[in-house]
Design a protein around this motif. Structure first.
Motif, short mmCIF file in Angstrom:
data_model
loop_
_atom_site.label_atom_id
_atom_site.label_comp_id
_atom_site.label_asym_id
_atom_site.label_seq_id
_atom_site.Cartn_x
_atom_site.Cartn_y
_atom_site.Cartn_z
N GLN A 1 41.03 134.91 91.20
CA GLN A 1 42.29 134.47 90.59
C GLN A 1 43.47 135.17 91.24
OE1 GLN A 1 40.66 134.72 86.17
NE2 GLN A 1 42.68 133.81 86.17
N GLY A 2 43.36 136.49 91.39
CA GLY A 2 44.46 137.25 92.00
C GLY A 2 44.67 136.88 93.46
N TRP A 3 43.57 136.61 94.17
CA TRP A 3 43.67 136.29 95.60
C TRP A 3 44.32 134.94 95.81
CZ3 TRP A 3 42.87 133.23 99.70
CH2 TRP A 3 42.71 133.80 100.97
N SER A 4 43.91 133.94 95.00
CA SER A 4 44.35 132.55 95.22
C SER A 4 45.51 132.11 94.34
CB SER A 4 43.17 131.60 94.98
OG SER A 4 42.77 131.65 93.61
N GLU A 5 45.86 132.95 93.33
CA GLU A 5 46.91 132.62 92.36
C GLU A 5 46.57 131.32 91.61
OE1 GLU A 5 50.84 132.77 93.97
OE2 GLU A 5 50.49 134.63 95.05
N GLN A 6 45.30 131.14 91.31
CA GLN A 6 44.84 130.01 90.52
C GLN A 6 44.34 130.53 89.17
OE1 GLN A 6 41.91 127.70 92.67
NE2 GLN A 6 43.04 127.86 94.60
N ASN A 7 44.39 129.66 88.16
CA ASN A 7 43.89 130.10 86.87
C ASN A 7 42.36 130.07 86.85
OD1 ASN A 7 43.00 127.43 86.17
ND2 ASN A 7 45.10 126.91 85.58
N ARG A 8 41.78 130.66 85.83
CA ARG A 8 40.32 130.82 85.77
C ARG A 8 39.60 129.47 85.84
NH1 ARG A 8 36.80 134.74 84.07
NH2 ARG A 8 34.80 133.98 83.26
N LYS A 9 40.10 128.50 85.08
CA LYS A 9 39.46 127.19 85.05
C LYS A 9 39.46 126.54 86.42
CE LYS A 9 39.79 122.69 82.71
NZ LYS A 9 40.55 121.89 81.70
N LYS B 1 39.94 125.19 99.46
CA LYS B 1 39.99 125.92 100.73
C LYS B 1 40.44 127.36 100.48
CE LYS B 1 40.16 126.37 105.29
NZ LYS B 1 40.78 125.35 106.13
N SER B 2 41.38 127.54 99.54
CA SER B 2 41.85 128.87 99.20
C SER B 2 40.72 129.73 98.64
CB SER B 2 43.00 128.78 98.19
OG SER B 2 43.48 130.06 97.86
N ILE B 3 39.87 129.13 97.82
CA ILE B 3 38.74 129.88 97.25
C ILE B 3 37.72 130.21 98.34
CG2 ILE B 3 36.80 129.75 95.63
CD1 ILE B 3 39.54 130.23 94.35
N LEU B 4 37.50 129.27 99.27
CA LEU B 4 36.59 129.55 100.39
C LEU B 4 37.12 130.71 101.23
CD1 LEU B 4 34.01 128.62 101.87
CD2 LEU B 4 35.46 127.18 103.30
N MET B 5 38.43 130.74 101.45
CA MET B 5 39.03 131.85 102.20
C MET B 5 38.90 133.16 101.43
SD MET B 5 40.07 130.82 105.14
CE MET B 5 41.03 132.28 105.56
N ALA B 6 39.03 133.10 100.11
CA ALA B 6 38.88 134.30 99.29
C ALA B 6 37.47 134.85 99.41
CB ALA B 6 39.20 134.00 97.82
N LEU B 7 36.47 133.98 99.35
CA LEU B 7 35.08 134.42 99.51
C LEU B 7 34.86 135.02 100.89
CD1 LEU B 7 33.29 131.38 97.81
CD2 LEU B 7 33.26 133.74 96.98
N ALA B 8 35.43 134.37 101.92
CA ALA B 8 35.27 134.88 103.28
C ALA B 8 35.93 136.25 103.44
CB ALA B 8 35.87 133.89 104.28
N ASP B 9 37.04 136.46 102.74
CA ASP B 9 37.76 137.73 102.82
C ASP B 9 36.91 138.88 102.27
OD1 ASP B 9 40.01 139.19 103.57
OD2 ASP B 9 40.83 139.15 101.55
N ASN C 1 36.80 124.91 91.50
CA ASN C 1 36.74 124.88 92.96
C ASN C 1 35.47 125.51 93.49
OD1 ASN C 1 39.18 123.52 93.60
ND2 ASN C 1 40.34 125.35 93.08
N LEU C 2 34.91 126.48 92.80
CA LEU C 2 33.60 127.03 93.19
C LEU C 2 32.54 125.94 93.09
CD1 LEU C 2 33.68 130.55 91.50
CD2 LEU C 2 33.53 130.10 93.95
N LYS C 3 32.59 125.17 92.02
CA LYS C 3 31.63 124.07 91.86
C LYS C 3 31.83 123.02 92.95
CE LYS C 3 29.85 120.71 88.51
NZ LYS C 3 29.77 119.63 89.49
N TYR C 4 33.09 122.73 93.28
CA TYR C 4 33.39 121.77 94.34
C TYR C 4 32.79 122.24 95.67
CZ TYR C 4 36.20 119.08 97.68
OH TYR C 4 36.61 118.28 98.73
N LEU C 5 32.96 123.52 96.00
CA LEU C 5 32.44 124.06 97.25
C LEU C 5 30.92 124.01 97.29
CD1 LEU C 5 34.81 127.14 97.70
CD2 LEU C 5 34.82 125.05 99.07
N GLN C 6 30.28 124.26 96.13
CA GLN C 6 28.83 124.16 96.07
C GLN C 6 28.37 122.72 96.25
OE1 GLN C 6 26.64 126.83 93.17
NE2 GLN C 6 28.71 127.09 92.35
N ASP C 7 29.05 121.79 95.59
CA ASP C 7 28.68 120.38 95.70
C ASP C 7 28.83 119.87 97.13
OD1 ASP C 7 28.17 120.38 93.00
OD2 ASP C 7 30.08 119.44 92.43
#
Length: 341
Positions: free
Chosen positions: A44-52, A20-28, A57-63
């Motif tokens: 990474q900077g927006w969500s404070e998640q590591n690259r992996k 959800k954090s990555i989806l919000m980052a894309l929306a931003d 999570n991008l793959k999860y959102l696509q799936d």
């Protein structure tokens, strides 16, 4: 930044907090056509998640159908994908990707309601000049009796209403200024005071150029629990603090997820979310949560979760499981006073 995209994204039921954090980052970073192309480093900077974790999570959102890869690439090296945010149910919505809006007339690209309102048959005055004193920018209004589909609040885009308002104003006389629209939209409460000072601030800082962003943010804030409960600031405080630049507060669902994640090791779903955040592989369907929790605890390093998994293993009554847990954690993570039985 598209407030329309942000409002759509924050009401989606994604199923995973980090995703959800990555989806919000894309929306931003999305444009009004719901397309975005922030780099992995930016997300990474927006969500404070590591690259992996970002890539996972991008793959999860696509799936799950929340985003699609358009196939286009941008950036200096032409390697940054352009994603389009998408409603996963495929149903028509009233706030969301432009090609999925239920308010659109797909044949003419205009609103049927707007066509009906601007006609001469219903007694309104048509716009003979082809221009409007009210901007066509998109804003949000909660429709009476609106329902929720896939966790998305249905907000009516008020482009139509602004055109209607323009027609009505031509019927009765003077148009409404952008400041007056802001003031009329502000919720009625004892804090709605100092209109004259607010107007001076508005004119001094030339806020007409930001009016549509301010009004859209105000509309969205009026739908939050904080403002519904009467905890909105005074209009002058809002303007002085440039509150429209603060974004929107977390939803009640997001707050609940954060509360769960505060002690993630006590909850199975929170443990899986924490695992995704830390880059731990996804839990297998047949894998017991206590086993998976050990891998997540190890990835998190020292903390109260280590004591928890050790005590849980000890109370399990299985010496074999207890020794397996100790081996997985390693001496570096075992408490100083922990001794093998």
């Amino acid at each position: 930044m598209s407030l329309n995209a942000i409002t759509w994204a924050r009401h989606q039921k994604v199923g995973k907090g980090p995703a959800k954090s990555i989806l919000m980052a894309l929306a931003d970073y999305a444009s009004e056509d719901f397309e975005a192309h922030p780099s992995i480093e930016t997300m990474q900077g927006w969500s404070e998640q590591n690259r992996k974790t970002v890539i996972s999570n991008l793959k999860y959102l696509q799936d799950k159908g929340f985003i699609v890869d358009t196939g286009r690439r941008v950036g200096k090296t032409g390697s940054i994908p352009v994603y389009r945010l998408k409603n996963p149910t495929g149903k028509r919505v009233e706030v969301g990707p432009p090609d999925e809006l239920s308010t659109s007339d797909t044949k003419s690209g205009t609103s049927k309601q707007s066509q009906k309102r601007n006609g001469t048959e219903n007694g309104t005055v048509p716009n003979s000049t082809g221009s409007s004193t009210v901007s066509d920018s998109k804003q949000y209004r909660k429709r009476p009796g609106s329902s929720t589909e896939n966790g998305t609040q249905n907000y009516q885009l008020t482009v139509i209403e602004q055109k209607e308002q323009c027609a009505d104003q031509k019927t009765v006389g003077a148009p409404t200024s952008k400041f007056e629209r802001f003031w009329q939209m502000w919720p009625q409460s004892p804090r709605k005071v100092d209109k004259a000072d607010c107007r001076k601030h508005w004119e001094r800082h030339n806020l007409d150029v930001k009016a549509e962003v301010i009004i859209a943010h105000l509309q969205a804030m009026k739908l939050t629990k904080q403002w519904k409960d009467g905890f909105e600031p005074a209009p002058e405080t809002y303007l002085n603090g440039k509150r429209w630049e603060d974004g929107l507060p977390p939803t009640e669902e997001q707050l609940a997820a954060r509360a769960e994640d505060a002690e993630w090791w006590l909850d199975a779903s929170a443990t899986e979310r924490k695992g995704a955040e830390m880059g731990v592989r996804a839990r297998n369907a047949e894998e017991p949560v206590p086993y998976y929790r050990v891998f997540v605890a190890k990835a998190c390093g020292r903390g109260p979760w280590i004591d928890y998994v050790l005590k849980h293993a000890e109370k399990s009554g299985s010496p074999k499981f207890y020794e397996w847990v100790r081996t997985q954690l390693g001496d570096a993570l075992l408490p100083p006073d922990d001794y093998a039985s």
